[in-house]
Design a protein around this motif. Structure first.
Motif, PDB file in Angstrom:
ATOM      1  N   LEU A   1       3.657  -6.985  -7.311  1.00 16.05           N
ATOM      2  CA  LEU A   1       2.917  -6.762  -8.562  1.00 16.05           C
ATOM      3  C   LEU A   1       1.592  -7.511  -8.551  1.00 16.05           C
ATOM      4  O   LEU A   1       0.560  -6.979  -8.972  1.00 16.05           O
ATOM      5  CB  LEU A   1       3.751  -7.197  -9.763  1.00 16.05           C
ATOM      6  CG  LEU A   1       5.014  -6.384 -10.048  1.00 16.05           C
ATOM      7  CD1 LEU A   1       5.821  -7.031 -11.164  1.00 16.05           C
ATOM      8  CD2 LEU A   1       4.680  -4.945 -10.414  1.00 16.05           C
ATOM      9  N   GLY A   2       1.629  -8.759  -8.075  1.00 22.50           N
ATOM     10  CA  GLY A   2       0.407  -9.553  -8.003  1.00 22.50           C
ATOM     11  C   GLY A   2      -0.630  -8.901  -7.110  1.00 22.50           C
ATOM     12  O   GLY A   2      -1.830  -8.884  -7.422  1.00 22.50           O
ATOM     13  N   HIS A   3      -0.157  -8.322  -6.016  1.00 24.81           N
ATOM     14  CA  HIS A   3      -1.065  -7.698  -5.063  1.00 24.81           C
ATOM     15  C   HIS A   3      -1.605  -6.372  -5.610  1.00 24.81           C
ATOM     16  O   HIS A   3      -2.800  -6.076  -5.506  1.00 24.81           O
ATOM     17  CB  HIS A   3      -0.341  -7.453  -3.743  1.00 24.81           C
ATOM     18  CG  HIS A   3      -1.216  -6.886  -2.676  1.00 24.81           C
ATOM     19  ND1 HIS A   3      -2.197  -7.619  -2.035  1.00 24.81           N
ATOM     20  CD2 HIS A   3      -1.293  -5.645  -2.145  1.00 24.81           C
ATOM     21  CE1 HIS A   3      -2.821  -6.857  -1.160  1.00 24.81           C
ATOM     22  NE2 HIS A   3      -2.287  -5.642  -1.202  1.00 24.81           N
ATOM     23  N   VAL A   4      -0.720  -5.576  -6.196  1.00 24.38           N
ATOM     24  CA  VAL A   4      -1.101  -4.227  -6.623  1.00 24.38           C
ATOM     25  C   VAL A   4      -1.912  -4.244  -7.916  1.00 24.38           C
ATOM     26  O   VAL A   4      -2.909  -3.530  -8.052  1.00 24.38           O
ATOM     27  CB  VAL A   4       0.167  -3.356  -6.800  1.00 24.38           C
ATOM     28  CG1 VAL A   4      -0.154  -2.035  -7.483  1.00 24.38           C
ATOM     29  CG2 VAL A   4       0.823  -3.101  -5.452  1.00 24.38           C
ATOM     30  N   LEU A   5      -1.483  -5.061  -8.881  1.00 20.84           N
ATOM     31  CA  LEU A   5      -2.130  -5.064 -10.194  1.00 20.84           C
ATOM     32  C   LEU A   5      -3.171  -6.162 -10.350  1.00 20.84           C
ATOM     33  O   LEU A   5      -4.050  -6.068 -11.203  1.00 20.84           O
ATOM     34  CB  LEU A   5      -1.075  -5.213 -11.302  1.00 20.84           C
ATOM     35  CG  LEU A   5      -0.050  -4.083 -11.414  1.00 20.84           C
ATOM     36  CD1 LEU A   5       0.974  -4.415 -12.492  1.00 20.84           C
ATOM     37  CD2 LEU A   5      -0.723  -2.752 -11.717  1.00 20.84           C
ATOM     38  N   GLY A   6      -3.048  -7.223  -9.561  1.00 22.26           N
ATOM     39  CA  GLY A   6      -4.011  -8.319  -9.639  1.00 22.26           C
ATOM     40  C   GLY A   6      -4.099  -8.895 -11.037  1.00 22.26           C
ATOM     41  O   GLY A   6      -3.101  -9.078 -11.733  1.00 22.26           O
TER      42      GLY A   6
END
Length: 211
Positions: free
Chosen positions: A96-101
């Protein structure tokens, strides 16, 4: 190739809804609501990330390694018994951190507003769903022998399938926005299923879950 509506109606989708519901204590209907809204947003974000060569190669690397679809062979033990494997949840947090930032809190708050679940519960459901969604994409890329950026965006597009272009652009505008929240009204109308616009993705998904 099956799209998201088919996925959430399948045995795998029902297993995901049931497992995430047991883990968070949210009802299955509310959990289904979160997933039906979140999956297109996550896929839209991945498709946007894959539109750059760097983003596509990063995603392809994940799909050919850890997220090659093997998680789907083990869903019973991962989701069963009311306690989801912590490694899966930690993995989901990273995805999620990577995809949504920096847009992640905005997405979680929007889903919270639309479903009535608190943002913390929404976040937990998303963390459980993200590795499984990547596993599904990984399985598709493997079965279709996808090895390049065009093939990858094609797979993501077909899973998003059947949506009007304005829905996809709104998904991307949420991911693109500068964080001021103003775009959320439009996104809530067409993607997250307000009563005003029954024809949007939300209307389709609302119909799926008997709304």
């Amino acid at each position: 190739m099956s799209g998201l509506l088919d996925l959430l109606n399948s045995d795998l989708g029902k297993q995901l809804i049931s497992g995430a519901s047991a883990q968070t204590g949210a009802s299955e209907s509310k959990t289904a609501d979160v997933l039906s809204m979140a999956m297109p947003l996550l896929l839209g974000a991945m498709k946007k990330n894959a539109s750059s060569q760097e983003g596509a190669s990063g995603l392809m690397g994940a799909l050919s390694g850890k997220h090659d679809g093997s998680i789907l062979d083990n869903l019973g033990s991962i989701l069963g018994g009311g306690s989801v494997d912590q490694n899966v949840i930690q993995d989901g947090a990273g995805i999620l951190g990577h995809v949504l930032g920096g847009k992640q809190p905005m997405v979680e708050n929007a889903l919270s507003t639309k479903t009535g679940l608190d943002a913390g519960t929404v976040a937990q459901i998303l963390k459980i769903a993200a590795p499984i969604l990547l596993g599904i994409i990984g399985k598709q890329t493997k079965e279709n022998n996808i090895q390049d950026q065009d093939g990858l965006t094609g797979i993501l597009g077909s899973m998003l399938g059947g949506q009007p272009k304005e829905n996809q652009s709104l998904i991307e505008s949420l991911i693109d926005s500068d964080g001021d929240g103003s775009v959320l009204d439009d996104v809530a109308d067409m993607v997250l299923g307000s009563n005003k616009k029954k024809g949007g993705l939300g209307g389709m998904l609302g119909g799926l879950f008997g709304k």
